[in-house]
Design a protein around this motif. Sequence first.
Motif, PDB file in Angstrom:
ATOM      1  N   ALA A 110      -4.577   6.241   3.075  1.00  0.00           N
ATOM      2  CA  ALA A 110      -5.766   6.955   3.533  1.00  0.00           C
ATOM      3  C   ALA A 110      -6.903   5.988   3.846  1.00  0.00           C
ATOM      4  O   ALA A 110      -7.241   5.118   3.039  1.00  0.00           O
ATOM      5  N   THR A 149       3.420  10.272   1.947  1.00  0.00           N
ATOM      6  CA  THR A 149       2.284   9.354   1.851  1.00  0.00           C
ATOM      7  C   THR A 149       1.009  10.025   2.341  1.00  0.00           C
ATOM      8  O   THR A 149       1.019  10.712   3.368  1.00  0.00           O
ATOM      9  N   ASP A 150      -0.086   9.819   1.611  1.00  0.00           N
ATOM     10  CA  ASP A 150      -1.387  10.331   2.051  1.00  0.00           C
ATOM     11  C   ASP A 150      -1.858   9.499   3.243  1.00  0.00           C
ATOM     12  O   ASP A 150      -2.086   8.296   3.113  1.00  0.00           O
ATOM     13  N   THR A 176       1.834   2.638  -3.327  1.00  0.00           N
ATOM     14  CA  THR A 176       0.824   3.376  -4.095  1.00  0.00           C
ATOM     15  C   THR A 176       0.777   4.850  -3.718  1.00  0.00           C
ATOM     16  O   THR A 176       0.124   5.646  -4.394  1.00  0.00           O
ATOM     17  N   GLY A 177       1.438   5.195  -2.621  1.00  0.00           N
ATOM     18  CA  GLY A 177       1.452   6.572  -2.175  1.00  0.00           C
ATOM     19  C   GLY A 177       0.323   6.950  -1.247  1.00  0.00           C
ATOM     20  O   GLY A 177       0.219   8.119  -0.846  1.00  0.00           O
ATOM     21  N   SER A 178      -0.530   5.993  -0.880  1.00  0.00           N
ATOM     22  CA  SER A 178      -1.661   6.326  -0.016  1.00  0.00           C
ATOM     23  C   SER A 178      -1.969   5.207   0.971  1.00  0.00           C
ATOM     24  O   SER A 178      -2.045   4.030   0.598  1.00  0.00           O
ATOM     25  N   HIS A 211       0.828  -1.207   0.000  1.00  0.00           N
ATOM     26  CA  HIS A 211       0.000   0.000   0.000  1.00  0.00           C
ATOM     27  C   HIS A 211       0.864   1.260   0.000  1.00  0.00           C
ATOM     28  O   HIS A 211       0.514   2.260  -0.639  1.00  0.00           O
ATOM     29  N   THR A 235      -6.030   7.817   8.358  1.00  0.00           N
ATOM     30  CA  THR A 235      -5.363   6.536   8.635  1.00  0.00           C
ATOM     31  C   THR A 235      -5.262   6.376  10.155  1.00  0.00           C
ATOM     32  O   THR A 235      -4.966   7.329  10.872  1.00  0.00           O
TER      33      THR A 235
END
Length: 403
Positions: free
Chosen positions: A34, A54-55, A30-32, A27, A59
Amino acid sequence: MPTPPPADVIEPHDTHEIETRAEFDRHLATGSLAGFTVQGLRLDVDPVPDLTRTDVADTLFVGCRFANREIGADLVRRGANVVPPFSKLPYPTQPARLYTAEDLAAGFAEAGFAGMYDTRVYEHFRAHGGALPDVREALGQRLHDHGVDNALADATRAWLAAHGPQSVVGVMGGHAVPRGSAAYRMAAVLGWELARADRLVVTGGGPGVMEAANLGAFLAAWPAEELTAAIDLLATAPDFTDHDRYTAAALAVRERYAPGPTLPAQRPAAAGTEWARSGGLAIPTWLYGHEPANLFAGRIAKYFSNAIREDTILRLARGGIVFAPGRAGTVQEVFQAATKTYYGTDGASGAYVFLDRAYWTTELPVESLLRPLLAASHFGDLSATVHLTDDVREAVRVLTATA
C-alpha cells in the motif's frame, strides 16, 4: 529580481519506491504494498508473485509486466493504479537503473553500429517524430526520462553523501574534436587528473571533448603512459562520422583496459560508487543520436529530452565546470550555467575554468561578458569564479582547492 527556489523544491525527496525484485519480495512478504510505487519490474517471470491477498491500496505499478492482463485488472479493482509498459517500444518506459556502455553497445558484435541498442532507439525516435513525437510516443518518452531521473538520483546519492556536491565537476566542449588531437589529449588528461583527485567527472556524453574526459576518468587507475597508449589506439578511428570504426575502437579500448586496477581512494569509497571512479557519469540525449555513444562513462543517463538533460548536467556540477573550446552548444552551456550561478538556483557554484585562454578571449570572447554579469549577482561579486588557463594541471588545482 528572481530569488532562488525554496530548498525543498530542488532537493531530491524521499519516496516509497520499489525498483528491484528483491525489494519487492521483502515488501510482499509483509502482506502490503500500500502506498508504494513499483517501477519497471518483471513480475511475469518465475517465481511469479501471488498478489491476490496483498494490500495494494494506492499502490502505483509503472512499467511492470504481469503474467496476464487479468492480474493488472484485479490490482486496479482492489485500489491500485497500473501504468503498463507500452508495447512495441525498443526502450523501457520505466528504467530502474542507469545505462552502461554494455547496454548501449548491445548488438554491435552481431550487426555493427546499425544493430546497436543505442542506434535502434535513435531510429525509432526519428521515425516517431523526433523532437516532436506523436502523443503515444511522447508519453513513452516522458515515462522513460522520469525513470532516468529517478535512477540518476539513486546512482549519485551515495557519492554525494560521502563526498558532497562540490566533488562533482562538469566538463563541456566541442563534440567535433577528433581523437588524438591536442584538445582531445588535454581533455583526457583533465578527466584522468580529476578522477584521481576523487572528483566525479560529468559530461554531456557525446564524442570529442566529452568522450575524452570520460576516457581519462575510465583510465584513472592506470599510469599516464597507458592513457596515451589508449588515445593512440582510438586515434586510428578519429572521426565520429565513421560510426562503425569509431565504435569498434572504443570497444577495443574497453576490452583492453577493463576492469583494470583499483584506484586508491583519497577518502573511503562508499558502497556502490565504484563506477563513479572508473569513467564518471555521462548524460547524453537521443536528440543527438546521430553521434556515436560515448562508451567510457561508468554510468550513462541517456534522455530523450535535451532540455532536461542540459539542466541536469549543470544542476549536478556544483564543484565547477571546465569549458574546453566549442561552438554554439558550448557557449549556450556557459550562459545557462551562469544563469544558475547568478540567481543561486541550485546553491553555491564552483569555478568556471576555460581551457585555451586565446580561444575564450579572442576567438569567442565570452569572458568580457561573463565577468561583469557575475560581478552583478545579488549574492555578491562572483567574477572571481572565472579562470582562464592553458594548463590542465592549473585547472585541476583550481577545481580541487576545496572539497
